[in-house]
Scaffold this motif. Sequence first.
Motif, mmCIF file in Angstrom:
data_model
loop_
_atom_site.group_PDB
_atom_site.id
_atom_site.type_symbol
_atom_site.label_atom_id
_atom_site.label_comp_id
_atom_site.label_asym_id
_atom_site.label_seq_id
_atom_site.Cartn_x
_atom_site.Cartn_y
_atom_site.Cartn_z
ATOM 1 N N CYS A 20 47.860 31.604 37.334
ATOM 2 C CA CYS A 20 47.925 31.466 35.867
ATOM 3 C C CYS A 20 46.628 30.900 35.294
ATOM 4 O O CYS A 20 46.628 30.284 34.233
ATOM 5 N N ASN A 21 45.538 31.118 35.976
ATOM 6 C CA ASN A 21 44.255 30.521 35.606
ATOM 7 C C ASN A 21 43.774 30.920 34.219
ATOM 8 O O ASN A 21 43.080 30.162 33.563
ATOM 9 N N GLN A 22 44.115 32.106 33.757
ATOM 10 C CA GLN A 22 43.620 32.590 32.476
ATOM 11 C C GLN A 22 44.703 32.636 31.399
ATOM 12 O O GLN A 22 44.505 33.247 30.349
ATOM 13 N N THR A 24 46.775 31.757 28.249
ATOM 14 C CA THR A 24 46.433 31.099 26.988
ATOM 15 C C THR A 24 47.498 30.061 26.627
ATOM 16 O O THR A 24 48.569 30.013 27.239
ATOM 17 N N GLU A 45 42.162 30.318 44.616
ATOM 18 C CA GLU A 45 41.858 30.564 43.210
ATOM 19 C C GLU A 45 40.443 30.088 42.884
ATOM 20 O O GLU A 45 39.707 30.753 42.153
ATOM 21 N N HIS A 50 38.882 32.862 40.272
ATOM 22 C CA HIS A 50 39.924 33.109 39.270
ATOM 23 C C HIS A 50 39.819 32.137 38.096
ATOM 24 O O HIS A 50 40.426 32.364 37.060
ATOM 25 N N GLY A 51 39.099 31.064 38.277
ATOM 26 C CA GLY A 51 39.021 30.008 37.274
ATOM 27 C C GLY A 51 39.602 28.731 37.847
ATOM 28 O O GLY A 51 40.059 28.693 38.988
#
Length: 177
Positions: A20-22, A24, A45, A50-51
């Motif tokens: 769920c790295n991106q 919002t 990740e 992935h962030g």
Amino acid sequence: TDQLMAVAGAMRPDVTYIHCNQVTESGWKMIADSGGHVSIACPIEMEMGHGVPPIQQAIDHGIRPSLSVDVETQMAGDFFTQMRSVFTLQRMLALNRPAGAVGKAPALLTAREVVEFATIEGAKDNRLDRKIGTLTPGKDADLILLRTDAINVMPVNNAFGAIVLGMDTSNVDTVLI
């Protein structure tokens, strides 16, 4: 529009979201409002770009994440690595907030909470918490006996701290199924 809007009708309490790295802010709200779960594969990740693993975002939205592994051919798949990564990343981010950050710093995760992410929360995310995840009469149990007499955990003055911060697979002595 948020990417999750397309699947909003399928967002239910029996869904676990991974990587769920991106996501919002509106996506986090949708996950939380649906009773959904989040699983974090922290080391991979970070390694795969992935962030920043969304440990704090999940907690901030009332979601206790579980831990998972991914791409074991590229990154260690043991849960000692997963726990230590989550613990140290969350603390680093909480303690090294950017200059001018507004509001109170997030509470630091405890080692016990991280062990719960690896055990109880994993059982919940897989809808197995009535059967496994805690040592409770009537539940099935796999027991992992860990050595506390090895140099990497001595002296053991906090069992959860020893598990998360000192142990590795060499500390596994016995597995009872």
